[in-house]
Design a protein around this motif. Structure first.
Motif, PDB file in Angstrom:
ATOM      1  N   ARG A   1      37.874  64.333 -84.436  1.00 33.05           N
ATOM      2  CA  ARG A   1      35.934  64.162 -83.522  1.00 33.05           C
ATOM      3  C   ARG A   1      36.630  63.864 -81.903  1.00 33.05           C
ATOM      4  O   ARG A   1      37.319  64.182 -82.040  1.00 33.05           O
ATOM      5  N   SER A   2      34.948  64.825 -82.201  1.00 37.94           N
ATOM      6  CA  SER A   2      34.938  64.805 -80.583  1.00 37.94           C
ATOM      7  C   SER A   2      33.648  63.958 -80.371  1.00 37.94           C
ATOM      8  O   SER A   2      32.591  63.801 -80.976  1.00 37.94           O
ATOM      9  N   LEU A   3      33.492  63.439 -79.079  1.00 36.96           N
ATOM     10  CA  LEU A   3      32.859  62.731 -78.485  1.00 36.96           C
ATOM     11  C   LEU A   3      31.539  63.971 -77.238  1.00 36.96           C
ATOM     12  O   LEU A   3      32.237  64.232 -76.334  1.00 36.96           O
ATOM     13  N   LEU A   4      30.830  64.236 -77.418  1.00 35.38           N
ATOM     14  CA  LEU A   4      30.013  64.871 -76.090  1.00 35.38           C
ATOM     15  C   LEU A   4      29.030  63.951 -75.564  1.00 35.38           C
ATOM     16  O   LEU A   4      28.299  63.183 -76.221  1.00 35.38           O
ATOM     17  N   ASP A   5      29.419  63.662 -74.351  1.00 31.43           N
ATOM     18  CA  ASP A   5      28.715  63.419 -73.398  1.00 31.43           C
ATOM     19  C   ASP A   5      27.719  63.258 -72.929  1.00 31.43           C
ATOM     20  O   ASP A   5      28.063  64.228 -71.955  1.00 31.43           O
ATOM     21  N   GLY A   6      27.099  62.976 -72.572  1.00 31.51           N
ATOM     22  CA  GLY A   6      25.241  63.684 -71.788  1.00 31.51           C
ATOM     23  C   GLY A   6      24.146  64.020 -72.626  1.00 31.51           C
ATOM     24  O   GLY A   6      24.517  64.888 -73.713  1.00 31.51           O
ATOM     25  N   VAL A   7      23.732  65.054 -71.457  1.00 30.21           N
ATOM     26  CA  VAL A   7      22.128  65.053 -71.993  1.00 30.21           C
ATOM     27  C   VAL A   7      22.447  66.513 -72.534  1.00 30.21           C
ATOM     28  O   VAL A   7      22.214  67.534 -73.361  1.00 30.21           O
TER      29      VAL A   7
ATOM     30  N   TYR B   1      24.398  71.632 -78.336  1.00 31.05           N
ATOM     31  CA  TYR B   1      24.828  71.156 -79.640  1.00 31.05           C
ATOM     32  C   TYR B   1      24.199  71.684 -80.348  1.00 31.05           C
ATOM     33  O   TYR B   1      24.091  72.678 -81.414  1.00 31.05           O
ATOM     34  N   LEU B   2      23.136  70.976 -80.001  1.00 28.12           N
ATOM     35  CA  LEU B   2      21.938  71.056 -81.524  1.00 28.12           C
ATOM     36  C   LEU B   2      21.315  72.934 -81.199  1.00 28.12           C
ATOM     37  O   LEU B   2      21.258  73.205 -82.210  1.00 28.12           O
ATOM     38  N   GLN B   3      21.409  73.351 -80.191  1.00 27.24           N
ATOM     39  CA  GLN B   3      20.797  74.946 -80.383  1.00 27.24           C
ATOM     40  C   GLN B   3      21.773  75.464 -80.570  1.00 27.24           C
ATOM     41  O   GLN B   3      21.671  76.884 -81.669  1.00 27.24           O
TER      42      GLN B   3
ATOM     43  N   ASP C   1      23.806  70.024 -86.518  1.00 32.66           N
ATOM     44  CA  ASP C   1      23.571  68.855 -86.772  1.00 32.66           C
ATOM     45  C   ASP C   1      25.211  68.015 -86.107  1.00 32.66           C
ATOM     46  O   ASP C   1      25.822  68.267 -87.046  1.00 32.66           O
ATOM     47  N   PRO C   2      24.505  67.170 -84.999  1.00 33.31           N
ATOM     48  CA  PRO C   2      26.049  66.356 -85.074  1.00 33.31           C
ATOM     49  C   PRO C   2      26.151  65.354 -86.478  1.00 33.31           C
ATOM     50  O   PRO C   2      25.469  64.846 -86.957  1.00 33.31           O
TER      51      PRO C   2
ATOM     52  N   LEU D   1      28.536  61.977 -81.237  1.00 32.55           N
ATOM     53  CA  LEU D   1      30.145  62.080 -82.511  1.00 32.55           C
ATOM     54  C   LEU D   1      29.852  63.582 -83.004  1.00 32.55           C
ATOM     55  O   LEU D   1      28.802  63.591 -84.154  1.00 32.55           O
ATOM     56  N   VAL D   2      31.311  64.545 -83.126  1.00 27.35           N
ATOM     57  CA  VAL D   2      31.049  65.813 -83.819  1.00 27.35           C
ATOM     58  C   VAL D   2      32.162  66.075 -84.229  1.00 27.35           C
ATOM     59  O   VAL D   2      33.229  65.147 -84.211  1.00 27.35           O
TER      60      VAL D   2
END
Length: 263
Positions: free
Chosen positions: A30-36, A42-44, A48-49, A101-102
């Motif tokens: 698992r990885s954390l994507l922090d920030g807008v 990721y969404l684009q 989905d996370p 969280l992805v």
């Protein structure tokens, strides 16, 4: 949307472990994507996370609110935390207060190196690796192979430096670079300050792969000997060498320049 207010909550404890332990992230994949920016990218580019996590104050930020609304529309699990609990998870100072969280992509190396790629030998600095990933993606390169001993490509610091480049690349961890060099079906160019040929004297309009090494030691000798060519980046100032991320960017975009020139 679920609100968590206790540090003893089992889900919060799980998130805290993932946020603070590289070993836990690797084990859980698992990885954390922090920030807008990373969340939007990721969404684009991916989808989905696994989960969207916000601070209470982030709900008043229009960018974070838009991401939250998109996640809710996609039926993604969304968690809201008091600022104090959220800040204990985030490594970003003065951030907006949102992370995803992805699942960490698990990619294996091909049997034959046959397309433009970057091979990285024992890079140590997260900022350097993230910058190289960003430059590679911008130059149209799709594959990156990281040797054992290279900093974890999906660590929070590398992700922030990459600015979403991870989602445009196939990144292979713990790759056997010697095996890839042995089966390479295209030239592999290694940068070396001792090389006689410069990047401006070699034909880069055709597909090539690049080999870059450790910040202080450079490419290991056994790998350097297996490269098709060794090339140097000429410079006029009285410095011994360029930073590895700067070197990679110069090489990638000289390749872009030559490619565009031949179209």
């Amino acid at each position: 949307m679920k609100e968590i207010s206790s540090r003893e909550n089992p889900l919060y404890k799980e998130l805290k472990q993932l946020a603070t332990s590289s070993q836990a992230r690797r084990k859980a994949q698992r990885s954390l994507l922090d920030g807008v920016h990373l969340c939007e990218a990721y969404l684009q580019l991916v989808g989905d996370p696994l989960m969207c996590v916000l601070s209470q104050s982030a709900r008043g930020n229009h960018e974070a609110a838009d991401i939250l609304a998109e996640c809710e529309a996609r039926r993604v699990s969304c968690i809201v935390l008091p600022d104090a609990l959220y800040n204990a998870l985030s490594q970003v100072e003065q951030g907006v207060g949102i992370f995803f969280l992805v699942a960490t992509p698990q990619t294996t190396a091909p049997s034959i190196l046959s397309q433009p790629a970057v091979l990285l030998d024992r890079l140590q600095d997260p900022g350097n690796l993230g910058s190289i990933l960003r430059s590679a993606a911008a130059a149209g390169i799709r594959q990156v192979f990281c040797s054992p001993g290279t900093v974890f490509a999906w660590s929070p610091k590398v992700l922030r430096a990459g600015m979403g480049a991870h989602f445009l690349l196939e990144i292979v961890e713990n790759a056997d670079l010697a095996a890839l060099l042995k089966t390479a079906a295209l030239p592999v160019l290694a940068t070396s300050s001792h090389a006689r040929q410069t990047i401006y004297e070699i034909d880069l309009a055709k597909p090539v792969a690049w080999l870059f090494g450790h910040e202080g030691q450079g490419v290991a000798e056994d790998l350097l000997s297996k490269a098709s060519n060794q090339v140097a980046i000429p410079h006029l100032g009285r410095v011994e060498s360029l930073n590895v991320a700067a070197s990679a960017a110069v090489c990638f975009f000289e390749q872009v320049r030559q490619t565009l020139q031949h179209r």
